[in-house]
Design an enzyme around this catalytic site. Structure first.
Site, PDB file in Angstrom:
ATOM      1  N   ASN A  33     -13.071  29.867 -11.663  1.00 47.25           N
ATOM      2  CA  ASN A  33     -13.080  28.823 -12.369  1.00 47.25           C
ATOM      3  C   ASN A  33     -13.007  29.628 -13.965  1.00 47.25           C
ATOM      4  O   ASN A  33     -13.211  30.686 -14.315  1.00 47.25           O
ATOM      5  CB  ASN A  33     -14.377  28.741 -12.975  1.00 47.25           C
ATOM      6  CG  ASN A  33     -15.561  29.141 -12.677  1.00 47.25           C
ATOM      7  OD1 ASN A  33     -15.478  29.803 -12.118  1.00 47.25           O
ATOM      8  ND2 ASN A  33     -16.951  27.816 -12.960  1.00 47.25           N
ATOM      9  N   ASN A  77     -13.601  26.741 -20.985  1.00 46.77           N
ATOM     10  CA  ASN A  77     -13.139  27.429 -22.590  1.00 46.77           C
ATOM     11  C   ASN A  77     -13.900  26.780 -23.899  1.00 46.77           C
ATOM     12  O   ASN A  77     -15.149  26.018 -23.356  1.00 46.77           O
ATOM     13  CB  ASN A  77     -11.703  26.338 -23.077  1.00 46.77           C
ATOM     14  CG  ASN A  77     -11.219  26.426 -23.610  1.00 46.77           C
ATOM     15  OD1 ASN A  77     -11.099  26.206 -24.842  1.00 46.77           O
ATOM     16  ND2 ASN A  77     -10.080  27.354 -24.096  1.00 46.77           N
ATOM     17  N   ALA A  78     -13.749  27.243 -24.693  1.00 48.42           N
ATOM     18  CA  ALA A  78     -14.760  26.695 -25.712  1.00 48.42           C
ATOM     19  C   ALA A  78     -15.198  25.389 -26.259  1.00 48.42           C
ATOM     20  O   ALA A  78     -15.428  24.683 -26.557  1.00 48.42           O
ATOM     21  CB  ALA A  78     -14.724  27.788 -27.422  1.00 48.42           C
ATOM     22  N   GLU A  97     -10.664  26.161  -7.250  1.00 54.94           N
ATOM     23  CA  GLU A  97      -9.754  25.312  -6.350  1.00 54.94           C
ATOM     24  C   GLU A  97      -8.423  24.892  -7.514  1.00 54.94           C
ATOM     25  O   GLU A  97      -6.988  25.566  -7.104  1.00 54.94           O
ATOM     26  CB  GLU A  97      -9.944  23.823  -5.960  1.00 54.94           C
ATOM     27  CG  GLU A  97     -10.997  24.344  -5.706  1.00 54.94           C
ATOM     28  CD  GLU A  97     -12.556  24.153  -6.407  1.00 54.94           C
ATOM     29  OE1 GLU A  97     -12.455  24.557  -7.552  1.00 54.94           O
ATOM     30  OE2 GLU A  97     -13.631  23.722  -5.985  1.00 54.94           O
ATOM     31  N   CYS A 110     -15.351  19.672  -6.732  1.00 55.99           N
ATOM     32  CA  CYS A 110     -15.349  18.316  -7.468  1.00 55.99           C
ATOM     33  C   CYS A 110     -13.997  17.089  -7.122  1.00 55.99           C
ATOM     34  O   CYS A 110     -13.145  17.673  -7.063  1.00 55.99           O
ATOM     35  CB  CYS A 110     -14.907  18.669  -9.067  1.00 55.99           C
ATOM     36  SG  CYS A 110     -13.422  19.261  -9.781  1.00 55.99           S
ATOM     37  N   CYS A 153     -10.338  18.376  -8.038  1.00 52.99           N
ATOM     38  CA  CYS A 153      -9.753  19.619  -7.176  1.00 52.99           C
ATOM     39  C   CYS A 153      -9.791  18.742  -6.003  1.00 52.99           C
ATOM     40  O   CYS A 153      -8.907  18.886  -5.494  1.00 52.99           O
ATOM     41  CB  CYS A 153     -11.555  20.069  -7.158  1.00 52.99           C
ATOM     42  SG  CYS A 153     -11.013  21.493  -8.567  1.00 52.99           S
TER      43      CYS A 153
HETATM   44  N1  THU Z   1     -16.323  24.118 -10.969  1.00 49.67           N
HETATM   45  C1  THU Z   1     -15.122  24.592 -10.235  1.00 49.67           C
HETATM   46  O1  THU Z   1     -14.714  26.035 -10.438  1.00 49.67           O
HETATM   47  N2  THU Z   1     -14.456  23.969  -9.101  1.00 49.67           N
HETATM   48  C2  THU Z   1     -15.163  22.420  -8.637  1.00 49.67           C
HETATM   49  O2  THU Z   1     -15.104  22.013  -7.581  1.00 49.67           O
HETATM   50  C3  THU Z   1     -16.434  22.122  -9.581  1.00 49.67           C
HETATM   51  C4  THU Z   1     -17.164  22.611 -10.687  1.00 49.67           C
HETATM   52  C5  THU Z   1     -16.908  24.565 -12.504  1.00 49.67           C
HETATM   53  C6  THU Z   1     -16.510  24.172 -13.579  1.00 49.67           C
HETATM   54  C7  THU Z   1     -17.246  25.197 -14.513  1.00 49.67           C
HETATM   55  O3  THU Z   1     -16.712  25.659 -14.820  1.00 49.67           O
HETATM   56  C8  THU Z   1     -18.137  25.016 -14.054  1.00 49.67           C
HETATM   57  O4  THU Z   1     -17.762  24.738 -12.641  1.00 49.67           O
HETATM   58  C9  THU Z   1     -19.508  23.962 -14.304  1.00 49.67           C
HETATM   59  O5  THU Z   1     -18.794  22.302 -13.910  1.00 49.67           O
END
Ligand code: THU
Length: 146
Positions: free
Chosen positions: A53, A56-57, A66, A98, A101
């Site tokens: 992941n 970003n600000a 993913e 999520c 994704c």
């Molecule tokens: N996040 C992912 O990288 N994949 C997911 O399927 C769930 C959420 C990340 C996004 C964000 O940077 C952090 O988890 C918290 O939501």
């Protein structure tokens, strides 16, 4: 029904994929949520792509692990079906993809097996179609007007 952990045409080791996802997770850029995620995808011909992941600000510009992995696959010029996705997030519980994704995985891997994990316990093994039932994908779109 428990998904077949080794779908036809794919050669991968579930434990190895999860190890790789956990290792790549260390490269996550997550200074805002402090929730790091690593993802590994496998294509039907055994190609492997990793992602993390990238936050970003401007929070909503965040890219999930993913999606990073899938962007890497497409950027590499690869469009093979994804057969497996491993996701490892911080904390003990399985990090399931999520909603966004799930949709992105479905686009490239409508039959993919998804291994979701944290740092404790067993991974949760599902099909993408369990996570995204009745999904909307490219096949459905092709039924539009020409
Ligand atoms: N996040 C992912 O990288 N994949 C997911 O399927 C769930 C959420 C990340 C996004 C964000 O940077 C952090 O988890 C918290 O939501």
């Amino acid at each position: 029904m428990k998904p077949d952990p080794h779908p036809k045409g794919a050669t991968y080791d579930e434990a190895d994929l999860l190890r790789r996802a956990r290792t790549v997770r260390a490269r996550a850029y997550a200074p805002y949520s402090h929730f790091r995620v690593g993802a590994v995808i496998v294509t039907d011909d055994g190609q492997v792509f990793e992602g993390v992941n990238v936050e970003n600000a401007s929070y909503r510009m965040t890219t999930c692990a993913e999606q990073s992995a899938i962007a890497g696959m497409i950027s590499a010029g690869v469009r093979r079906p994804i057969v497996a996705v491993a996701v490892v997030g911080d904390g003990d519980d399985p990090c399931t993809p999520c909603g966004a994704c799930r949709q992105t995985i479905y686009e490239f891997g409508p039959q993919a097996t998804v291994y979701s994990s944290g740092d404790a316990g067993r991974p949760l093994v599902t099909l993408i179609t369990d996570l995204l039932p009745h999904g909307f994908g490219p096949k459905r779109l092709s039924q539009g007007q020409s």
